[in-house]
Design a protein around this motif. Sequence first.
Motif, PDB file in Angstrom:
ATOM      1  N   ASN A   1       4.637 -13.721  -3.764  1.00 12.56           N
ATOM      2  CA  ASN A   1       5.025 -13.039  -4.665  1.00 12.56           C
ATOM      3  C   ASN A   1       4.039 -11.735  -4.801  1.00 12.56           C
ATOM      4  OD1 ASN A   1       6.395 -14.998  -6.057  1.00 12.56           O
ATOM      5  ND2 ASN A   1       4.652 -16.012  -6.975  1.00 12.56           N
ATOM      6  N   ILE A   2       4.490 -10.588  -5.099  1.00 10.34           N
ATOM      7  CA  ILE A   2       3.972  -9.488  -5.313  1.00 10.34           C
ATOM      8  C   ILE A   2       3.123  -9.299  -6.474  1.00 10.34           C
ATOM      9  CG2 ILE A   2       4.421  -6.864  -5.249  1.00 10.34           C
ATOM     10  CD1 ILE A   2       5.271  -8.267  -2.751  1.00 10.34           C
ATOM     11  N   PRO A   3       1.899  -9.081  -6.347  1.00 18.38           N
ATOM     12  CA  PRO A   3       0.804  -8.836  -7.320  1.00 18.38           C
ATOM     13  C   PRO A   3       1.150  -7.786  -8.432  1.00 18.38           C
ATOM     14  CG  PRO A   3      -0.312  -8.036  -5.610  1.00 18.38           C
ATOM     15  CD  PRO A   3       1.162  -8.599  -5.124  1.00 18.38           C
ATOM     16  N   SER A   4       0.490  -7.931  -9.583  1.00 22.87           N
ATOM     17  CA  SER A   4       0.714  -6.793 -10.234  1.00 22.87           C
ATOM     18  C   SER A   4      -0.322  -5.587  -9.860  1.00 22.87           C
ATOM     19  CB  SER A   4       0.129  -7.053 -11.790  1.00 22.87           C
ATOM     20  OG  SER A   4       0.902  -8.192 -12.422  1.00 22.87           O
ATOM     21  N   SER A   5       0.179  -4.236 -10.274  1.00 19.77           N
ATOM     22  CA  SER A   5      -0.618  -3.237  -9.586  1.00 19.77           C
ATOM     23  C   SER A   5      -0.687  -2.067 -10.486  1.00 19.77           C
ATOM     24  CB  SER A   5      -0.039  -2.868  -8.049  1.00 19.77           C
ATOM     25  OG  SER A   5       1.237  -2.389  -8.433  1.00 19.77           O
ATOM     26  N   GLY A   6      -1.874  -1.274 -10.187  1.00 18.27           N
ATOM     27  CA  GLY A   6      -2.049   0.003 -10.795  1.00 18.27           C
ATOM     28  C   GLY A   6      -2.448   1.106  -9.724  1.00 18.27           C
ATOM     29  N   GLN A   7      -1.422   1.750  -9.662  1.00 19.77           N
ATOM     30  CA  GLN A   7      -1.629   2.938  -8.624  1.00 19.77           C
ATOM     31  C   GLN A   7      -1.807   4.567  -9.056  1.00 19.77           C
ATOM     32  OE1 GLN A   7       1.172   2.049  -5.450  1.00 19.77           O
ATOM     33  NE2 GLN A   7       1.840   0.037  -6.597  1.00 19.77           N
ATOM     34  N   ASP A   8      -2.501   5.102  -8.270  1.00 16.30           N
ATOM     35  CA  ASP A   8      -2.832   6.687  -8.748  1.00 16.30           C
ATOM     36  C   ASP A   8      -2.744   7.204  -7.133  1.00 16.30           C
ATOM     37  OD1 ASP A   8      -3.515   9.347  -9.304  1.00 16.30           O
ATOM     38  OD2 ASP A   8      -5.051   8.538 -10.515  1.00 16.30           O
ATOM     39  N   PHE A   9      -1.563   7.953  -7.212  1.00 16.06           N
ATOM     40  CA  PHE A   9      -1.294   8.498  -5.802  1.00 16.06           C
ATOM     41  C   PHE A   9      -1.904  10.003  -5.603  1.00 16.06           C
ATOM     42  CE2 PHE A   9       1.996   5.309  -5.859  1.00 16.06           C
ATOM     43  CZ  PHE A   9       2.037   4.780  -4.830  1.00 16.06           C
ATOM     44  N   VAL A  10      -2.245  10.504  -6.805  1.00 19.63           N
ATOM     45  CA  VAL A  10      -3.209  11.715  -6.717  1.00 19.63           C
ATOM     46  C   VAL A  10      -4.621  11.534  -6.327  1.00 19.63           C
ATOM     47  CG1 VAL A  10      -3.760  13.789  -7.963  1.00 19.63           C
ATOM     48  CG2 VAL A  10      -1.559  12.743  -8.547  1.00 19.63           C
ATOM     49  N   ASN A  11      -5.250  10.770  -6.959  1.00 15.82           N
ATOM     50  CA  ASN A  11      -6.584  10.482  -6.683  1.00 15.82           C
ATOM     51  C   ASN A  11      -6.832   9.391  -5.665  1.00 15.82           C
ATOM     52  OD1 ASN A  11      -7.695  12.290  -8.643  1.00 15.82           O
ATOM     53  ND2 ASN A  11      -6.749  11.096 -10.214  1.00 15.82           N
ATOM     54  N   PHE A  12      -5.688   8.788  -4.986  1.00 15.27           N
ATOM     55  CA  PHE A  12      -5.809   7.759  -4.130  1.00 15.27           C
ATOM     56  C   PHE A  12      -6.638   6.551  -4.341  1.00 15.27           C
ATOM     57  CE2 PHE A  12      -5.450  12.016  -2.192  1.00 15.27           C
ATOM     58  CZ  PHE A  12      -4.108  11.655  -1.399  1.00 15.27           C
ATOM     59  N   GLU A  13      -5.974   6.087  -5.603  1.00 15.69           N
ATOM     60  CA  GLU A  13      -6.730   4.914  -5.993  1.00 15.69           C
ATOM     61  C   GLU A  13      -5.532   3.786  -6.344  1.00 15.69           C
ATOM     62  OE1 GLU A  13     -10.819   5.795  -8.171  1.00 15.69           O
ATOM     63  OE2 GLU A  13      -8.988   6.697  -9.166  1.00 15.69           O
ATOM     64  N   ALA A  14      -6.167   2.481  -6.327  1.00 16.45           N
ATOM     65  CA  ALA A  14      -4.936   1.473  -6.577  1.00 16.45           C
ATOM     66  C   ALA A  14      -5.866   0.197  -7.195  1.00 16.45           C
ATOM     67  CB  ALA A  14      -4.091   1.433  -5.527  1.00 16.45           C
ATOM     68  N   ASN A  15      -5.323  -0.601  -7.903  1.00 17.62           N
ATOM     69  CA  ASN A  15      -5.727  -2.021  -8.387  1.00 17.62           C
ATOM     70  C   ASN A  15      -4.718  -3.013  -8.398  1.00 17.62           C
ATOM     71  OD1 ASN A  15      -8.544  -1.173  -8.909  1.00 17.62           O
ATOM     72  ND2 ASN A  15      -7.644   0.049 -10.566  1.00 17.62           N
ATOM     73  N   PHE A  16      -4.859  -4.107  -7.698  1.00 17.72           N
ATOM     74  CA  PHE A  16      -4.012  -5.106  -7.539  1.00 17.72           C
ATOM     75  C   PHE A  16      -4.458  -6.377  -8.154  1.00 17.72           C
ATOM     76  CE2 PHE A  16      -2.923  -2.051  -4.006  1.00 17.72           C
ATOM     77  CZ  PHE A  16      -1.610  -1.998  -4.055  1.00 17.72           C
ATOM     78  N   GLY A  17      -3.716  -7.068  -8.915  1.00 23.09           N
ATOM     79  CA  GLY A  17      -4.459  -7.908  -9.848  1.00 23.09           C
ATOM     80  C   GLY A  17      -3.669  -9.279  -9.600  1.00 23.09           C
ATOM     81  N   MET A  18      -4.306 -10.464  -9.607  1.00 19.68           N
ATOM     82  CA  MET A  18      -3.770 -11.857  -9.728  1.00 19.68           C
ATOM     83  C   MET A  18      -3.729 -12.365 -11.165  1.00 19.68           C
ATOM     84  SD  MET A  18      -6.190 -13.707  -6.852  1.00 19.68           S
ATOM     85  CE  MET A  18      -7.725 -13.587  -7.945  1.00 19.68           C
ATOM     86  N   GLY A  19      -2.728 -13.358 -11.022  1.00 19.65           N
ATOM     87  CA  GLY A  19      -2.679 -14.100 -12.325  1.00 19.65           C
ATOM     88  C   GLY A  19      -3.822 -15.086 -12.711  1.00 19.65           C
ATOM     89  N   ARG A  20      -3.891 -15.760 -13.630  1.00 19.45           N
ATOM     90  CA  ARG A  20      -5.013 -16.518 -14.027  1.00 19.45           C
ATOM     91  C   ARG A  20      -4.543 -17.894 -14.367  1.00 19.45           C
ATOM     92  NH1 ARG A  20      -5.999 -13.316 -18.962  1.00 19.45           N
ATOM     93  NH2 ARG A  20      -3.715 -13.098 -18.782  1.00 19.45           N
ATOM     94  N   TYR A  21      -5.676 -18.813 -14.357  1.00 18.06           N
ATOM     95  CA  TYR A  21      -5.724 -19.922 -14.667  1.00 18.06           C
ATOM     96  C   TYR A  21      -7.077 -20.320 -15.474  1.00 18.06           C
ATOM     97  CZ  TYR A  21      -1.852 -21.087 -11.548  1.00 18.06           C
ATOM     98  OH  TYR A  21      -0.711 -21.160 -11.049  1.00 18.06           O
ATOM     99  N   TRP A  22      -7.183 -20.910 -16.473  1.00 13.53           N
ATOM    100  CA  TRP A  22      -8.518 -20.866 -17.441  1.00 13.53           C
ATOM    101  C   TRP A  22      -9.045 -22.324 -17.416  1.00 13.53           C
ATOM    102  CZ3 TRP A  22     -11.155 -16.609 -17.643  1.00 13.53           C
ATOM    103  CH2 TRP A  22     -10.372 -15.243 -17.571  1.00 13.53           C
ATOM    104  N   ASP A  23     -10.323 -22.598 -17.454  1.00 12.58           N
ATOM    105  CA  ASP A  23     -11.075 -23.541 -17.947  1.00 12.58           C
ATOM    106  C   ASP A  23     -12.218 -23.308 -18.499  1.00 12.58           C
ATOM    107  OD1 ASP A  23     -12.027 -26.095 -18.355  1.00 12.58           O
ATOM    108  OD2 ASP A  23     -12.460 -26.580 -16.136  1.00 12.58           O
ATOM    109  N   VAL A  24     -12.428 -23.256 -19.899  1.00 11.96           N
ATOM    110  CA  VAL A  24     -13.490 -22.729 -20.475  1.00 11.96           C
ATOM    111  C   VAL A  24     -14.264 -23.788 -21.170  1.00 11.96           C
ATOM    112  CG1 VAL A  24     -14.230 -21.052 -22.376  1.00 11.96           C
ATOM    113  CG2 VAL A  24     -12.305 -20.489 -20.825  1.00 11.96           C
ATOM    114  N   ASN A  25     -15.683 -24.078 -21.043  1.00 17.93           N
ATOM    115  CA  ASN A  25     -16.381 -24.935 -21.656  1.00 17.93           C
ATOM    116  C   ASN A  25     -17.426 -24.304 -22.794  1.00 17.93           C
ATOM    117  OD1 ASN A  25     -15.026 -27.326 -20.319  1.00 17.93           O
ATOM    118  ND2 ASN A  25     -16.529 -26.498 -18.645  1.00 17.93           N
TER     119      ASN A  25
END
Length: 328
Positions: A1-25
């Motif tokens: 699967n392709i992860p969600s991404s945020g990309q800035d081709f002007v400032n040469f930055e990118a973030n690639f994010g995973m999905g989540r599973y939670w276990d909170v106590n």
Amino acid sequence: NIPSSGQDFVNFEANFGMGRYWDVNVTSGSLNGHVNVRFFYPPAEYNVANTAAANWRTANEPAAISAGYTGLAQLTPYWFKTNDASTYAPAPDLDPTTVNSSNILVLNDDFVGTDALPIHNNRNYVQFDNQITGFSGGTAAFRVTPVNILDNSLVQFRGRKQETVNVLNWLVDSEEDIAYYILERSKDAVEFEQLAKLNNTNSLNYQFVDELPFTNSYYRLRLVSLDGSVQHSNMINLSRTGLNEQSINIYPNPTQGNLTVEFDTDLELNANLRILDVLGRTLTQENIEMQVGKNKTVLDLNNLPSAVYIISIETVNQKFIKRITKSK
């Protein structure tokens, strides 16, 4: 699967994010103190996001070098939370500037690793011990960012306008030889003054708020080493232009009575609104105190006869003229 991404081709930055599973106590019925959070993910998902970030770096590094950087760096993954306690939304929340805000945690000592061990319920995980006081959206981001020419220790120096202040952020990947930072500001990019001095706190991520910025501010950062040597960062320019032609909306035009004037400004401004006839004579006028963001005022033209008029919008250093029509 392709992860969600945020990309800035002007400032040469990118973030690639995973999905989540939670276990909170938690030990009580509400999050009224620090809690432990365990973020679960399939190891394969980690590898997909990690690979996507690596491929983006490889593909965009030649352009970054042509733009004057020494290259692109793929950083240690970050965990970040949304600032406003909202549900995590990939498109805005993975924006490079958002993830680089002060709401990030580096996945270092509490990061369990990239291999399949340890496994819990057939899932790998990241655990944050006594670090989270409120629970909202967020995910893990695999970040790619430029390496500045001055030194590999300074990964990023950025600024953004926020209401009436300018916010400066810088990120380093090593502070072993850094004694302190000096943030400098200038009106003309020639003569700089010291704005702030921040000692090395080993936090890697720093922020300073310029509460009284110039209309046009230039910023640079000095990294002062333990031996007294100094290096400068790239320069940042934050310009508060106030109004522009595209930020003014006047409707309806033609109008039969009331005329709505909308402004969008990045400065607090006082504006003088005048309705003039074609001979330049002032018929009505109103003073407006505009706040940062969207502003709206309604002018009553019911007492004016049907004709063509001029609306003048004037601030301390700007003036805009538009033609309007009053109809029956």
